[in-house]
Write a protein that holds these residues in place. Structure first.
Motif, PDB file in Angstrom:
ATOM      1  N   PRO A   1     -11.120  17.428  -0.981  1.00 39.03           N
ATOM      2  CA  PRO A   1     -10.614  17.164   0.370  1.00 39.03           C
ATOM      3  C   PRO A   1      -9.340  16.332   0.287  1.00 39.03           C
ATOM      4  O   PRO A   1      -9.253  15.408  -0.534  1.00 39.03           O
ATOM      5  CB  PRO A   1     -11.753  16.374   1.029  1.00 39.03           C
ATOM      6  N   ALA A   2      -8.371  16.644   1.118  1.00 42.84           N
ATOM      7  CA  ALA A   2      -7.108  15.896   1.093  1.00 42.84           C
ATOM      8  C   ALA A   2      -6.484  15.931   2.477  1.00 42.84           C
ATOM      9  O   ALA A   2      -6.600  16.924   3.210  1.00 42.84           O
ATOM     10  CB  ALA A   2      -6.139  16.482   0.070  1.00 42.84           C
ATOM     11  N   PHE A   3      -5.825  14.841   2.831  1.00 47.91           N
ATOM     12  CA  PHE A   3      -5.168  14.760   4.131  1.00 47.91           C
ATOM     13  C   PHE A   3      -4.003  13.790   4.051  1.00 47.91           C
ATOM     14  O   PHE A   3      -3.889  13.007   3.101  1.00 47.91           O
ATOM     15  CB  PHE A   3      -6.148  14.341   5.233  1.00 47.91           C
ATOM     16  N   ILE A   4      -3.137  13.846   5.056  1.00 45.81           N
ATOM     17  CA  ILE A   4      -1.931  13.018   5.077  1.00 45.81           C
ATOM     18  C   ILE A   4      -1.894  12.220   6.364  1.00 45.81           C
ATOM     19  O   ILE A   4      -2.011  12.774   7.463  1.00 45.81           O
ATOM     20  CB  ILE A   4      -0.663  13.883   4.969  1.00 45.81           C
ATOM     21  N   LEU A   5      -1.749  10.912   6.225  1.00 46.01           N
ATOM     22  CA  LEU A   5      -1.568  10.027   7.363  1.00 46.01           C
ATOM     23  C   LEU A   5      -0.101   9.630   7.456  1.00 46.01           C
ATOM     24  O   LEU A   5       0.560   9.402   6.437  1.00 46.01           O
ATOM     25  CB  LEU A   5      -2.421   8.764   7.232  1.00 46.01           C
ATOM     26  N   GLY A   6       0.387   9.515   8.692  1.00 45.09           N
ATOM     27  CA  GLY A   6       1.750   9.073   8.916  1.00 45.09           C
ATOM     28  C   GLY A   6       1.770   7.736   9.631  1.00 45.09           C
ATOM     29  O   GLY A   6       0.822   6.947   9.542  1.00 45.09           O
ATOM     30  N   ARG A   7       2.863   7.459  10.319  1.00 43.31           N
ATOM     31  CA  ARG A   7       2.952   6.234  11.094  1.00 43.31           C
ATOM     32  C   ARG A   7       1.830   6.181  12.119  1.00 43.31           C
ATOM     33  O   ARG A   7       1.389   7.203  12.641  1.00 43.31           O
ATOM     34  CB  ARG A   7       4.313   6.147  11.798  1.00 43.31           C
TER      35      ARG A   7
ATOM     36  N   LEU B   1      -1.127   5.767  11.698  1.00 41.12           N
ATOM     37  CA  LEU B   1      -2.317   6.449  11.176  1.00 41.12           C
ATOM     38  C   LEU B   1      -2.521   7.806  11.846  1.00 41.12           C
ATOM     39  O   LEU B   1      -3.652   8.306  11.945  1.00 41.12           O
ATOM     40  CB  LEU B   1      -3.581   5.589  11.335  1.00 41.12           C
ATOM     41  N   ASP B   2      -1.435   8.414  12.286  1.00 36.26           N
ATOM     42  CA  ASP B   2      -1.517   9.779  12.790  1.00 36.26           C
ATOM     43  C   ASP B   2      -1.897  10.718  11.645  1.00 36.26           C
ATOM     44  O   ASP B   2      -1.387  10.596  10.525  1.00 36.26           O
ATOM     45  CB  ASP B   2      -0.172  10.228  13.368  1.00 36.26           C
ATOM     46  N   VAL B   3      -2.792  11.661  11.915  1.00 32.51           N
ATOM     47  CA  VAL B   3      -3.194  12.650  10.917  1.00 32.51           C
ATOM     48  C   VAL B   3      -2.189  13.799  11.002  1.00 32.51           C
ATOM     49  O   VAL B   3      -2.204  14.585  11.951  1.00 32.51           O
ATOM     50  CB  VAL B   3      -4.628  13.151  11.161  1.00 32.51           C
ATOM     51  N   LEU B   4      -1.318  13.892  10.001  1.00 30.65           N
ATOM     52  CA  LEU B   4      -0.251  14.886  10.018  1.00 30.65           C
ATOM     53  C   LEU B   4      -0.697  16.227   9.473  1.00 30.65           C
ATOM     54  O   LEU B   4      -0.173  17.276   9.882  1.00 30.65           O
ATOM     55  CB  LEU B   4       0.947  14.380   9.204  1.00 30.65           C
TER      56      LEU B   4
ATOM     57  N   ALA C   1      -2.092  14.429  20.754  1.00 33.18           N
ATOM     58  CA  ALA C   1      -2.116  12.981  20.985  1.00 33.18           C
ATOM     59  C   ALA C   1      -3.364  12.313  20.427  1.00 33.18           C
ATOM     60  O   ALA C   1      -3.386  11.095  20.269  1.00 33.18           O
ATOM     61  CB  ALA C   1      -2.002  12.695  22.482  1.00 33.18           C
ATOM     62  N   GLU C   2      -4.396  13.081  20.118  1.00 37.12           N
ATOM     63  CA  GLU C   2      -5.648  12.512  19.630  1.00 37.12           C
ATOM     64  C   GLU C   2      -5.830  12.666  18.122  1.00 37.12           C
ATOM     65  O   GLU C   2      -6.858  12.258  17.583  1.00 37.12           O
ATOM     66  CB  GLU C   2      -6.829  13.168  20.351  1.00 37.12           C
ATOM     67  N   ARG C   3      -4.844  13.216  17.438  1.00 34.87           N
ATOM     68  CA  ARG C   3      -4.951  13.405  15.984  1.00 34.87           C
ATOM     69  C   ARG C   3      -4.553  12.115  15.275  1.00 34.87           C
ATOM     70  O   ARG C   3      -3.483  11.993  14.689  1.00 34.87           O
ATOM     71  CB  ARG C   3      -4.074  14.576  15.539  1.00 34.87           C
ATOM     72  N   ASN C   4      -5.438  11.164  15.321  1.00 33.94           N
ATOM     73  CA  ASN C   4      -5.140   9.826  14.823  1.00 33.94           C
ATOM     74  C   ASN C   4      -6.407   9.229  14.218  1.00 33.94           C
ATOM     75  O   ASN C   4      -7.477   9.270  14.828  1.00 33.94           O
ATOM     76  CB  ASN C   4      -4.622   8.955  15.969  1.00 33.94           C
ATOM     77  N   GLN C   5      -6.274   8.670  13.027  1.00 32.66           N
ATOM     78  CA  GLN C   5      -7.432   8.141  12.320  1.00 32.66           C
ATOM     79  C   GLN C   5      -8.061   6.959  13.047  1.00 32.66           C
ATOM     80  O   GLN C   5      -9.280   6.831  13.114  1.00 32.66           O
ATOM     81  CB  GLN C   5      -7.016   7.722  10.902  1.00 32.66           C
ATOM     82  N   ALA C   6      -7.247   6.088  13.615  1.00 36.38           N
ATOM     83  CA  ALA C   6      -7.795   4.925  14.321  1.00 36.38           C
ATOM     84  C   ALA C   6      -8.553   5.361  15.573  1.00 36.38           C
ATOM     85  O   ALA C   6      -9.622   4.815  15.887  1.00 36.38           O
ATOM     86  CB  ALA C   6      -6.673   3.951  14.681  1.00 36.38           C
ATOM     87  N   ARG C   7      -8.008   6.324  16.310  1.00 40.74           N
ATOM     88  CA  ARG C   7      -8.724   6.829  17.482  1.00 40.74           C
ATOM     89  C   ARG C   7     -10.064   7.433  17.075  1.00 40.74           C
ATOM     90  O   ARG C   7     -11.077   7.240  17.758  1.00 40.74           O
ATOM     91  CB  ARG C   7      -7.874   7.881  18.214  1.00 40.74           C
ATOM     92  N   PHE C   8     -10.067   8.163  15.979  1.00 39.90           N
ATOM     93  CA  PHE C   8     -11.311   8.776  15.520  1.00 39.90           C
ATOM     94  C   PHE C   8     -12.348   7.718  15.162  1.00 39.90           C
ATOM     95  O   PHE C   8     -13.498   7.771  15.599  1.00 39.90           O
ATOM     96  CB  PHE C   8     -11.029   9.670  14.306  1.00 39.90           C
ATOM     97  N   VAL C   9     -11.935   6.726  14.378  1.00 35.78           N
ATOM     98  CA  VAL C   9     -12.880   5.714  13.900  1.00 35.78           C
ATOM     99  C   VAL C   9     -13.466   4.911  15.050  1.00 35.78           C
ATOM    100  O   VAL C   9     -14.684   4.675  15.105  1.00 35.78           O
ATOM    101  CB  VAL C   9     -12.186   4.779  12.878  1.00 35.78           C
TER     102      VAL C   9
END
Length: 302
Positions: free
Chosen positions: A127-133, A135-138, A157-165
């Motif tokens: 599994p691999a993913f990329i976070l940007g500014r 903590l947006d999931v790019l 607008a909801e593709r964000n690691q902090a929003r998910f957590v």
């Protein structure tokens, strides 16, 4: 960042770091001065350890000093036993960039070569993913989407690691140690805030999370910063059960504000077996999706 805001941020971070460090941890003998009113270091104790005057340090912590030399910041970071990420954050707060005309930040893009790398890691059961500014999931490969959540299916607008957590109930079930993951997530966001203090989207994100999550407000008020490099994480997945992954965090050369996370499992471990089962389930789901696309409806077995 304007200097008044920078001074306030520096003061808040110094107070927080000082309150978390006991005299014993700092290498001081407990002074015989009666009962202590604070659990952490006193201002005069930190000033003594850093080799600065109490008055000068007090002005820094009260936001009344607009600058500090790199030598003083380095001495304070050493006295406070800061991590490399915390030291860098402290230096950023102490030496803010000159105020410039605010420009709308450019959208971050994932390089085509990095997209191909994500696909390659997919075939290797990684599994691999990329976070940007912010903590947006790019981007992420399908296996990461199946392990965590399919961010591509969410509104942009909801593709964000902090929003998910903090806001998705699934996250509390998925992470076995949700509290640690949440605290680290807030600390990663705090680190980003130090690097991009004038980002209006980041301010809006922090404001929204603060309104909607009591836990976020508490972790954000701790003023901790965190930079992920390597580590482990425990999951409780609804399809394959418990598994432990190890991760590496790498920075693509073309964008220092992107972080590539690569997940792995110990060879021969139950977690490796679980991840392979998840990958097989993912492949079957993809095949069914292709069948639906071709026929206009899901195929059913006789």
């Amino acid at each position: 960042m304007d200097r008044d805001h920078a001074s306030a941020s520096l003061a808040d971070f110094l107070r927080s770091a000082r309150s978390r460090l006991s005299p014993h941890e700092a290498g001081l003998d407990e002074p015989v001065l009666g009962r202590r009113r604070v659990s952490g270091l006193r201002r005069e104790e930190l000033a003594q350890l850093a080799g600065v005057s109490v008055d000068y340090y007090t002005r820094l912590e009260q936001g009344r000093s607009r600058s500090a030399s790199p030598e003083v910041i380095d001495a304070l970071a050493t006295a406070l036993h800061l991590t490399d990420a915390e030291r860098d954050h402290l230096l950023t707060l102490a030496r803010p960039m000159p105020a410039r005309r605010r420009r709308r930040p450019r959208p971050q893009r994932v390089d085509p070569a990095t997209w191909r790398l994500l696909d390659t890691l997919e075939t290797a059961y990684r599994p691999a993913f990329i976070l940007g500014r912010r903590l947006d999931v790019l981007a992420h490969n399908r296996l990461a989407g199946r392990l965590i959540t399919d961010f591509r299916a969410l509104p942009a607008a909801e593709r964000n690691q902090a929003r998910f957590v903090f806001l998705d109930p699934h996250a509390r079930e998925l992470y076995k140690d949700w509290a640690t993951v949440a605290a680290d997530t807030a600390a990663m966001l705090r680190l980003d805030a130090g690097r991009h203090p004038d980002d209006p989207a980041l301010s809006a994100l922090v404001g929204d999370l603060s309104i909607r999550s009591e836990e976020f407000r508490r972790y954000w008020a701790d003023y901790k910063v965190h930079r992920r490099t390597t580590g482990t994480k425990d999951y409780r997945h609804p399809l394959v059960g418990d598994l432990t992954i190890t991760y590496q965090a790498l920075t693509p050369a073309n964008d220092p504000d992107q972080i590539l996370f690569i997940y792995d499992t110990d060879p021969g471990s139950p977690s490796e077996t679980s991840l392979h089962l998840l990958a097989q389930w993912n492949e079957r789901a993809a095949d069914q999706h292709i069948s639906r696309d071709r026929s206009g409806r899901a195929e059913t077995a006789d």
